[in-house]
Design a protein around this motif. Sequence first.
Motif, short mmCIF file in Angstrom:
data_model
loop_
_atom_site.label_atom_id
_atom_site.label_comp_id
_atom_site.label_asym_id
_atom_site.label_seq_id
_atom_site.Cartn_x
_atom_site.Cartn_y
_atom_site.Cartn_z
N ALA A 164 -7.29 26.58 30.84
CA ALA A 164 -8.29 27.59 31.19
C ALA A 164 -8.37 28.67 30.12
O ALA A 164 -9.47 29.11 29.74
CB ALA A 164 -7.96 28.21 32.54
N MET A 165 -7.22 29.10 29.61
CA MET A 165 -7.22 30.18 28.63
C MET A 165 -7.70 29.73 27.25
O MET A 165 -7.92 30.56 26.36
CB MET A 165 -5.82 30.78 28.52
N ALA A 166 -7.87 28.41 27.06
CA ALA A 166 -8.46 27.95 25.81
C ALA A 166 -9.87 28.50 25.65
O ALA A 166 -10.36 28.65 24.53
CB ALA A 166 -8.48 26.42 25.78
N THR A 167 -10.53 28.80 26.78
CA THR A 167 -11.84 29.45 26.72
C THR A 167 -11.73 30.79 26.01
O THR A 167 -12.57 31.14 25.17
CB THR A 167 -12.40 29.65 28.14
N VAL A 190 -9.30 31.66 23.92
CA VAL A 190 -8.94 31.41 22.52
C VAL A 190 -10.19 31.10 21.70
O VAL A 190 -10.34 31.57 20.57
CB VAL A 190 -7.93 30.25 22.43
N GLY A 191 -11.09 30.31 22.30
CA GLY A 191 -12.34 30.01 21.60
C GLY A 191 -13.20 31.24 21.38
O GLY A 191 -13.90 31.34 20.38
N ALA A 192 -13.13 32.17 22.34
CA ALA A 192 -13.93 33.39 22.23
C ALA A 192 -13.30 34.43 21.31
O ALA A 192 -13.96 35.38 20.89
CB ALA A 192 -14.13 34.00 23.62
N GLY A 221 -16.22 28.79 25.12
CA GLY A 221 -15.89 30.21 25.20
C GLY A 221 -16.53 31.00 24.07
O GLY A 221 -17.01 32.12 24.28
N PHE A 222 -16.54 30.42 22.87
CA PHE A 222 -17.15 31.11 21.73
C PHE A 222 -18.65 31.32 21.95
O PHE A 222 -19.18 32.41 21.70
CB PHE A 222 -16.92 30.30 20.45
N ALA A 234 -15.98 35.98 28.81
CA ALA A 234 -15.90 34.56 28.44
C ALA A 234 -14.57 33.97 28.88
O ALA A 234 -14.51 32.84 29.38
CB ALA A 234 -16.08 34.41 26.93
N THR A 235 -13.50 34.74 28.72
CA THR A 235 -12.18 34.26 29.15
C THR A 235 -12.13 34.05 30.65
O THR A 235 -11.57 33.06 31.15
CB THR A 235 -11.10 35.27 28.73
N LEU A 236 -12.73 34.96 31.40
CA LEU A 236 -12.70 34.87 32.86
C LEU A 236 -13.47 33.66 33.39
O LEU A 236 -13.16 33.16 34.47
CB LEU A 236 -13.26 36.15 33.49
N THR A 237 -14.46 33.17 32.64
CA THR A 237 -15.20 32.00 33.12
C THR A 237 -14.28 30.77 33.21
O THR A 237 -14.55 29.87 34.00
CB THR A 237 -16.39 31.67 32.20
#
Length: 243
Positions: A12-15, A17-19, A146-147, A167-170
């Motif tokens: 989930a937190m990879a979102t 990291v991408g952002a 996420g980015f 973005a992270t929360l999504t």
Amino acid sequence: MEQLLIGSFLSAMATGVGALPILFFKSVSHRWRDILLAFTAGIMVAASTFSLIPQALQSAPFIIVCLGVLTGTLMLTVLESIIPHIDLEHTRINISMDSQSLLILAAITLHNIPEGLSVGVSYSSEQSGLGGLISFAIGLQNAPEGFLVALFLINQKVSRFKAFMLATLTGAVEIVSGICGYYLTSVVHGLVPYGLSFAAGAMLFIVYKELIPESHGDGHARSATFSFILGLLVMIGLVQSFG
């Protein structure tokens, strides 16, 4: 259960990291974006066809696996039909944060629910290492997403830090849906083959409907094709080593 929580959290937190790069710059070249999307597509295809589906076939007949794959595909089809699909990269409309931007955030969040279920179901499987492989594949898919979400929010005059946090929360919903998927298939053991094949169908839908078309839309089809094959081989190697 501890491994599930760790895997779901990291996926989930990879979102986020991408952002993260959005805090430092506001764009990325089409070429590198397409290469990353295609690489992710290769990872997810290999995870589905060389890990999820074979594991489901070990404990269920072919017809059950077919039903699971089709159910996963149909669920994402339904989600797409009831949630407006907006190209986050190419939209040029000035949209207020209070309306359509919130709709986009809700759409991305709902889109992540089947992905979290895939992770949870994989951890409930008896195959050692399957959960880690699937959470890795889903995490790779979440990073570019996420980015793009964060980039869209910045274009709507949202501060960089707020765009990063939103973005992270999504992706956080994947933790909850992962736990739900794990407990559902753990309590009703016969659902594991359905769950694995459902996850495969959902991932294949994302690949063919979203990732591959997006990676071929800006004139970098050849680079994206090689990246797809590389991602496929990388995941096959991981399945052989840890699956």
